[in-house]
Design a protein around this motif. Structure first.
Motif, mmCIF file in Angstrom:
data_model
loop_
_atom_site.group_PDB
_atom_site.id
_atom_site.type_symbol
_atom_site.label_atom_id
_atom_site.label_comp_id
_atom_site.label_asym_id
_atom_site.label_seq_id
_atom_site.Cartn_x
_atom_site.Cartn_y
_atom_site.Cartn_z
ATOM 1 N N ARG A 1 38.497 38.738 48.561
ATOM 2 C CA ARG A 1 39.136 38.006 47.466
ATOM 3 C C ARG A 1 38.275 38.021 46.205
ATOM 4 N NH1 ARG A 1 43.175 38.393 47.170
ATOM 5 N NH2 ARG A 1 43.510 36.609 45.811
ATOM 6 N N ARG A 2 37.139 38.691 46.287
ATOM 7 C CA ARG A 2 36.232 38.685 45.133
ATOM 8 C C ARG A 2 35.631 40.081 44.947
ATOM 9 N NH1 ARG A 2 32.713 35.180 42.174
ATOM 10 N NH2 ARG A 2 33.962 33.492 42.966
ATOM 11 N N VAL A 3 35.613 40.522 43.680
ATOM 12 C CA VAL A 3 34.951 41.785 43.343
ATOM 13 C C VAL A 3 33.724 41.433 42.503
ATOM 14 C CG1 VAL A 3 35.148 43.984 42.125
ATOM 15 C CG2 VAL A 3 37.140 43.028 43.309
ATOM 16 N N ILE A 4 32.584 41.960 42.924
ATOM 17 C CA ILE A 4 31.354 41.723 42.159
ATOM 18 C C ILE A 4 30.875 43.057 41.605
ATOM 19 C CG2 ILE A 4 28.956 40.933 42.279
ATOM 20 C CD1 ILE A 4 29.793 39.144 44.627
ATOM 21 N N THR A 5 30.497 43.070 40.358
ATOM 22 C CA THR A 5 29.947 44.295 39.776
ATOM 23 C C THR A 5 28.954 43.944 38.673
ATOM 24 O OG1 THR A 5 30.525 46.464 38.867
ATOM 25 C CG2 THR A 5 31.824 44.609 38.071
ATOM 26 N N ARG B 1 45.322 41.631 36.999
ATOM 27 C CA ARG B 1 46.130 42.741 37.530
ATOM 28 C C ARG B 1 46.080 42.827 39.052
ATOM 29 N NH1 ARG B 1 47.309 46.994 33.944
ATOM 30 N NH2 ARG B 1 46.920 48.468 35.638
ATOM 31 N N LEU B 2 44.910 42.479 39.619
ATOM 32 C CA LEU B 2 44.768 42.602 41.075
ATOM 33 C C LEU B 2 44.772 41.237 41.764
ATOM 34 C CD1 LEU B 2 41.946 45.320 41.111
ATOM 35 C CD2 LEU B 2 44.396 45.666 41.346
ATOM 36 N N ASP B 3 44.850 40.213 40.956
ATOM 37 C CA ASP B 3 44.883 38.845 41.486
ATOM 38 C C ASP B 3 43.685 38.544 42.397
ATOM 39 O OD1 ASP B 3 45.810 36.326 41.873
ATOM 40 O OD2 ASP B 3 47.114 36.879 43.570
ATOM 41 N N VAL B 4 42.491 38.828 41.872
ATOM 42 C CA VAL B 4 41.251 38.503 42.605
ATOM 43 C C VAL B 4 40.269 37.869 41.631
ATOM 44 C CG1 VAL B 4 41.305 40.376 44.264
ATOM 45 C CG2 VAL B 4 40.187 40.739 42.090
ATOM 46 N N ALA B 5 39.209 37.287 42.219
ATOM 47 C CA ALA B 5 38.126 36.826 41.357
ATOM 48 C C ALA B 5 37.256 38.032 41.025
ATOM 49 C CB ALA B 5 37.301 35.778 42.101
ATOM 50 N N VAL B 6 36.904 38.186 39.748
ATOM 51 C CA VAL B 6 36.032 39.299 39.346
ATOM 52 C C VAL B 6 34.773 38.709 38.726
ATOM 53 C CG1 VAL B 6 35.795 41.316 37.852
ATOM 54 C CG2 VAL B 6 37.987 40.838 38.948
ATOM 55 N N GLU B 7 33.647 39.049 39.311
ATOM 56 C CA GLU B 7 32.373 38.530 38.795
ATOM 57 C C GLU B 7 31.576 39.690 38.201
ATOM 58 O OE1 GLU B 7 30.167 36.367 41.769
ATOM 59 O OE2 GLU B 7 28.314 36.600 40.618
#
Ligand code: FAD
Ligand code: SF4
Length: 513
Positions: free
Chosen positions: A100-104, A122-128
């Motif tokens: 549920r989370r993308v980290i970059t 767009r992807l309905d996730v948490a982006v950190e």
């Protein structure tokens, strides 16, 4: 499907074990994602050696991570894949893992940064998105430094970075050697002595050979050749390349920093930018090695200071400007140029020897050193009034070290002066005399550097005066340009007319030069 860990995206220029995206990550739960995707490989005509470098270094890095116990989803280049963008790959991995989370870590290009920032929606996730702490100055720190200054000067920013890092600083806070900058010592012509060292070579291993085959098969229409690929593709090899530079080239780096040669492609340059920019080498580590060489008496101060300045000064400075002014910066064209890029930039097929040599080296090596980029191919594009976007595209495509954040300010700002002098205090325009002074090209050229208006005259000469003449309004009041205008005005009207006529004629038939 395993427990919902995070997806950690590692981009092709983030091949650093201590990259911020990995901080606090969990080898059991999280999935690292690396991808060679069509959209990133094809948005410009990348040199084939650049593609080999990045794909091979990525594959080596992924393997090292796996051996270190990480779960890595590696999307190898596949022209038939329906996942053509990073977003496609992430979307699929979110579905596969249930994360549920993308980290970059923040990326080096406004275009991609902008796309990633839209993923949350767009992807309905948490982006950190984490800071890239491989740079010495954060975007915010640079913006604070720049605030309220009408013009930004690298030299002052560089001094801040010297203080911050302590590189070449005495304990009482003054610069070593009593000066911040020893550039005046760094303008010698090279006449073959001392001999230039051979560049450090890494022979392609099985992974690199496989990538070379892939690139030659799938990117056959791209610029350049994969022949004689010898860049480092692992951190270990890049460190060996750094040691090689410190031992064999650094002592003369300063003296011949601005020199160009008929016979030597690399002279005393480090050739480390491809490794630094993709993350195999840390810029601090590189500077530290150079500084230690000076303390140990193995390299003179003018060389070490000059080298450190390029990295903690220029490299950080151009990045700061990029992020401060994108996306508007890319569209700047203050000198109003609109000529197409002559085709010989892609073939090297020109009778101008200096241009031929710089472009031919670029085609073979995906490398040309700074002075070739600035004072030959760059200078010509400026004098000829090439459309900034066209020349920026060329630089972004042809060099193994080219990424938007560093290429754009160097080309658009430093070379093309298209930002109105925000980055550089004066244009680096020069006639053939400069090239003659710093190289041995002119003796082997079809054109005569001592001629200006004759049929066989060096094109840089008349084009230089045309440049001075056509931009009187922009530059005559610049104190660093008054001398040029005085020289121009001192010439007879007939001579001025002849120079302008010759330049107009050259501009009409650029392709034939
Ligand atoms: P060295 O001469 O050994 O210098 C040491 C290091 O200093 C380089 O590795 C690089 O990290 C840094 N450095 C030096 N000058 C600059 C600079 N102006 N900006 C940023 N870093 C610098 N550099 C890139 O890394 N990518 C590019 O796409 C790029 N495009 C350029 C385009 C133009 C028109 C010009 C004039 C310069 C460009 N540069 C670019 C800067 C510079 O030319 C290259 O960094 C350098 O030639 C790389 O070779 P090297 O590692 O042997 O450098
Ligand atoms: Fe370049 Fe002019 Fe010299 Fe020829 S004569 S090598 S074109 S500077």
């Amino acid at each position: 499907m395993h427990d919902h860990g995070n997806l950690i995206l590692i981009l092709g220029d983030q091949l650093t074990p201590h990259i911020s995206a990995l901080a606090g990550a969990d080898r059991q739960r999280d999935t690292l994602v690396m991808a060679e995707v069509h959209d990133e490989a094809s948005y410009t005509n990348h040199h084939r050696k650049k593609l080999v470098l990045l794909f091979s270094a990525m594959r080596h890095f992924a393997r090292a991570l796996q051996e270190d116990g990480w779960q890595v989803h590696y999307h190898a280049y596949d022209p038939a894949s329906d996942r053509r963008s990073l977003e496609d790959v992430i979307r699929r991995q979110l579905a596969v893992t249930g994360a549920r989370r993308v980290i970059t870590t923040e990326c080096g290009e406004w275009r991609l940064d902008n796309e990633i920032r839209q993923w949350a929606q767009r992807l309905d996730v948490a982006v950190e998105i984490r800071l890239d702490d491989r740079f010495l100055a954060s975007k915010e720190e640079f913006a604070n430094w720049a605030k309220g200054r009408k013009q930004l000067r690298m030299e002052f920013f560089y001094r801040e970075m010297r203080r911050k890092t302590g590189f070449l600083m005495t304990p009482d806070g003054t610069p070593e050697g009593g000066q911040w900058n020893f550039d005046a010592d760094n303008r010698k012509k090279w006449t073959g002595r001392p001999p230039a060292p051979a560049p450090f070579r890494v022979e392609p291993d099985a992974i690199t050979r496989e990538v070379i085959e892939l690139v030659n098969g799938q990117f056959a229409g791209h610029f350049g050749t994969t022949d004689d690929f010898h860049f480092a593709v692992t951190a270990t090899d890049a460190r060996a390349a750094l040691a090689h530079f410190i031992d064999f080239a650094l002592p003369c780096f300063g003296d011949f920093q601005d020199a160009m040669s008929e016979t030597e492609d690399w002279l005393f340059h480090s050739i480390l930018s491809p490794s630094i920019n993709c993350g195999l080498l840390d810029p601090r580590e590189v500077c530290e090695a150079a500084v230690q060489a000076w303390y140990a008496g193995r390299a003179p101060l003018n060389a070490v200071e000059g080298f450190v300045r390029q990295i903690i000064g220029w490299r950080e400075f151009v990045r700061g400007i990029y992020w401060l002014h994108m996306p508007g910066y890319a569209a700047e064209n203050r000198l109003g140029y609109n000529r197409d890029l002559p085709w010989f930039y892609w073939t090297g097929d020109t009778r101008m020897r200096c241009m031929h040599k710089a472009i031919d080296a670029t085609r073979r090596n995906a490398y040309a050193h700074h002075i070739q980029r600035l004072m030959v191919t760059g200078n010509f594009a400026l004098l000829a009034g090439i459309r900034p976007e066209a020349i920026c595209d060329w630089y972004l495509a042809v060099y193994a070290d080219a990424y938007d954040w560093v290429e754009l300010p160097n080309v658009l700002g430093m070379v093309m002066h298209a930002d109105g002098g925000y980055l550089g205090s004066k244009p680096y325009a020069a006639s053939g005399k400069y090239i003659q002074r710093m190289s041995d090209h002119c003796a082997n050229c079809h054109y005569k550097v001592s001629h200006s208006t004759e049929e066989d005259a060096c094109p840089f000469n008349a084009l230089y005066w045309h440049f001075i003449h056509r931009h009187r309004k922009q530059f005559a009041a610049n104190p660093r340009m008054t001398m040029m205008y005085r020289n121009w005005d001192r010439q007879t009207p007939e001579r001025r007319q002849a120079l302008l006529g010759r330049a107009e004629d050259l501009l009409e038939r650029l392709e034939q030069l």
